[in-house]
Enzyme design. Structure first.
Site, PDB file in Angstrom:
ATOM      1  N   SER A  27      31.362   7.000  23.743  1.00 16.38           N
ATOM      2  CA  SER A  27      30.585   5.992  24.265  1.00 16.38           C
ATOM      3  C   SER A  27      30.897   5.553  25.641  1.00 16.38           C
ATOM      4  CB  SER A  27      30.590   4.877  23.115  1.00 16.38           C
ATOM      5  OG  SER A  27      29.929   3.724  23.727  1.00 16.38           O
ATOM      6  N   TYR A  36      34.971  -1.772  18.554  1.00 14.74           N
ATOM      7  CA  TYR A  36      34.442  -0.584  18.943  1.00 14.74           C
ATOM      8  C   TYR A  36      35.046   0.044  20.006  1.00 14.74           C
ATOM      9  CZ  TYR A  36      30.036   2.135  19.963  1.00 14.74           C
ATOM     10  OH  TYR A  36      29.135   3.142  19.978  1.00 14.74           O
TER      11      TYR A  36
HETATM   12  P1  NAD Z   1      23.050   5.369  13.377  1.00 14.35           P
HETATM   13  O1  NAD Z   1      23.322   4.299  12.799  1.00 14.35           O
HETATM   14  O2  NAD Z   1      21.537   5.789  13.911  1.00 14.35           O
HETATM   15  O3  NAD Z   1      23.565   6.578  12.609  1.00 14.35           O
HETATM   16  C1  NAD Z   1      25.083   6.489  12.152  1.00 14.35           C
HETATM   17  C2  NAD Z   1      25.309   7.612  11.327  1.00 14.35           C
HETATM   18  O4  NAD Z   1      26.498   7.385  10.807  1.00 14.35           O
HETATM   19  C3  NAD Z   1      24.260   7.647  10.031  1.00 14.35           C
HETATM   20  O5  NAD Z   1      24.010   8.803   9.646  1.00 14.35           O
HETATM   21  C4  NAD Z   1      25.256   6.800   8.915  1.00 14.35           C
HETATM   22  O6  NAD Z   1      24.787   7.155   7.712  1.00 14.35           O
HETATM   23  C5  NAD Z   1      26.609   7.482   9.025  1.00 14.35           C
HETATM   24  N1  NAD Z   1      27.871   6.976   8.931  1.00 14.35           N
HETATM   25  C6  NAD Z   1      28.011   5.230   8.959  1.00 14.35           C
HETATM   26  N2  NAD Z   1      29.077   5.175   8.269  1.00 14.35           N
HETATM   27  C7  NAD Z   1      29.476   6.276   7.689  1.00 14.35           C
HETATM   28  C8  NAD Z   1      30.547   6.523   6.986  1.00 14.35           C
HETATM   29  N3  NAD Z   1      31.512   5.730   6.621  1.00 14.35           N
HETATM   30  N4  NAD Z   1      30.728   7.616   6.336  1.00 14.35           N
HETATM   31  C9  NAD Z   1      29.932   8.782   6.619  1.00 14.35           C
HETATM   32  N5  NAD Z   1      28.926   8.358   7.665  1.00 14.35           N
HETATM   33  C10 NAD Z   1      28.709   7.354   8.018  1.00 14.35           C
HETATM   34  O7  NAD Z   1      23.823   5.419  14.930  1.00 14.35           O
HETATM   35  P2  NAD Z   1      23.634   6.276  16.255  1.00 14.35           P
HETATM   36  O8  NAD Z   1      23.257   5.214  17.377  1.00 14.35           O
HETATM   37  O9  NAD Z   1      23.100   7.294  16.221  1.00 14.35           O
HETATM   38  O10 NAD Z   1      25.326   6.297  16.568  1.00 14.35           O
HETATM   39  C11 NAD Z   1      25.983   7.519  16.288  1.00 14.35           C
HETATM   40  C12 NAD Z   1      27.255   7.685  17.144  1.00 14.35           C
HETATM   41  O11 NAD Z   1      26.936   7.464  18.422  1.00 14.35           O
HETATM   42  C13 NAD Z   1      28.239   6.622  16.963  1.00 14.35           C
HETATM   43  O12 NAD Z   1      29.359   7.076  16.809  1.00 14.35           O
HETATM   44  C14 NAD Z   1      28.041   5.679  17.816  1.00 14.35           C
HETATM   45  O13 NAD Z   1      29.212   4.754  18.281  1.00 14.35           O
HETATM   46  C15 NAD Z   1      27.603   6.536  19.087  1.00 14.35           C
HETATM   47  N6  NAD Z   1      26.688   5.896  20.076  1.00 14.35           N
HETATM   48  C16 NAD Z   1      25.474   5.465  20.119  1.00 14.35           C
HETATM   49  C17 NAD Z   1      25.191   4.697  21.254  1.00 14.35           C
HETATM   50  C18 NAD Z   1      23.691   4.357  21.012  1.00 14.35           C
HETATM   51  O14 NAD Z   1      23.411   3.377  22.025  1.00 14.35           O
HETATM   52  N7  NAD Z   1      23.242   4.384  20.083  1.00 14.35           N
HETATM   53  C19 NAD Z   1      25.768   4.800  22.340  1.00 14.35           C
HETATM   54  C20 NAD Z   1      27.206   5.114  22.290  1.00 14.35           C
HETATM   55  C21 NAD Z   1      27.475   5.849  21.314  1.00 14.35           C
END
Ligand code: NAD
Length: 260
Positions: free
Chosen positions: A142, A155
């Site tokens: 991130s 985080y």
């Molecule tokens: P999201 O909530 O849409 O998806 C998260 C996924 O992780 C889901 O499939 C959920 O079921 C799974 N998950 C959660 N806990 C879990 C566990 N204990 N075991 C297995 N699976 C688990 O989130 P997202 O926004 O798509 O985020 C995905 C990644 O991208 C994360 O690592 C997040 O930190 C990173 N990220 C997101 C953003 C953003 O703006 N959305 C920005 C930077 C980084």
């Protein structure tokens, strides 16, 4: 492009991970999906992707906070596909509070899911990659792996850790055909961010649109969200021969967030 390759994408039942899993399947890779959600909908997704792209798509409900389940997921993928060539560590959660109010159990959970799971998946998948002398490890970090924001201690610490782990794995395998890189998204509109928008709207008594504009306005100069498809495009590039000499990089896709 990825025919005869097999991938695991953690946290791929939603958001960015789902976008990455779709893109890998479209390119001909077998994919193991992982994450939580409605089992019937996930089975349907797996069947649809497999039929559309002529690849194997499996699902593991392994909890990324449990090392034993992580190891079992990797072994299951190796047994079913014959290999894990591509590992995308994407599962992640968020919790916001000031440090002095941060619940210790949330700290532990975020460390386990957002950071330690990357160690356990890599530890389990690397020996197979080393035997075949080919592998692509992509860790979804991130911008918070590079800069901080208030109220996100766990985080931010976990994502900085992911970038450190990425560099170490890249160095340890530098003379092989195994690369390890991180992608650092800014705001991407997924359920994880929608919750932050809804919380802000409720807290400030403003509309969801106004809350969205506020989040983007504070941090992301492009004033636009990145999309899961754009993050997936970077993953595909990192899996390509063109990225062979990208080692231990942290690639920002953040609308200019960290350029400021
Ligand atoms: P999201 O909530 O849409 O998806 C998260 C996924 O992780 C889901 O499939 C959920 O079921 C799974 N998950 C959660 N806990 C879990 C566990 N204990 N075991 C297995 N699976 C688990 O989130 P997202 O926004 O798509 O985020 C995905 C990644 O991208 C994360 O690592 C997040 O930190 C990173 N990220 C997101 C953003 C953003 O703006 N959305 C920005 C930077 C980084």
């Amino acid at each position: 492009m990825l025919n005869n390759k097999s991938a695991i994408v953690t946290g791929s039942t939603s958001g960015i991970g789902l976008g990455i899993a779709r893109a890998l399947a479209e390119q001909g890779a077998n994919v193991m999906l992982n994450g939580f959600g409605d089992r019937a909908a996930i089975d349907d997704l797996a069947a649809t992707l497999a039929a559309a792209h002529g690849v194997k798509v499996l699902y593991s409900d392994a909890d990324m906070s449990r090392p034993g389940e992580i190891e079992a997921m990797v072994r299951e993928a190796e047994a079913a596909f014959g290999a894990v060539d591509i590992l995308v560590n994407n599962a992640g959660i968020q919790h916001t509070a000031r440090v002095e109010d941060f619940p210790p159990e949330k700290w532990e959970q975020i460390m386990a899911i957002n950071l330690s799971s990357n160690f356990y998946t890599i530890r389990a998948a690397l020996p197979g990659m080393q035997r075949r002398d080919w592998g692509r490890i992509v860790n979804i970090a991130s911008v918070h792996g590079q800069v901080a924001s208030s109220n996100k201690a766990a985080y931010v610490a976990a994502k900085h850790g992911v970038i450190g782990l990425t560099k170490t794995v890249a160095l340890e395998n530098a003379r092989s055909n195994i690369t390890c890189n991180a992608i650092c998204p800014g705001w991407v509109l997924t359920p994880l961010v929608q919750k932050q928008i809804d919380d802000l709207a409720a807290r400030e008594g403003i509309s969801a649109d106004a809350a969205q504009a506020r989040l983007l306005g504070e941090k992301q100069p492009s004033q636009a969200f990145a999309t899961p498809e754009q993050i997936a495009a970077a993953v595909l590039f990192l899996c390509s021969d063109g990225a062979q000499q990208m080692r231990g990089a942290a690639l920002t896709i953040d609308g200019g967030w960290t350029a400021q």
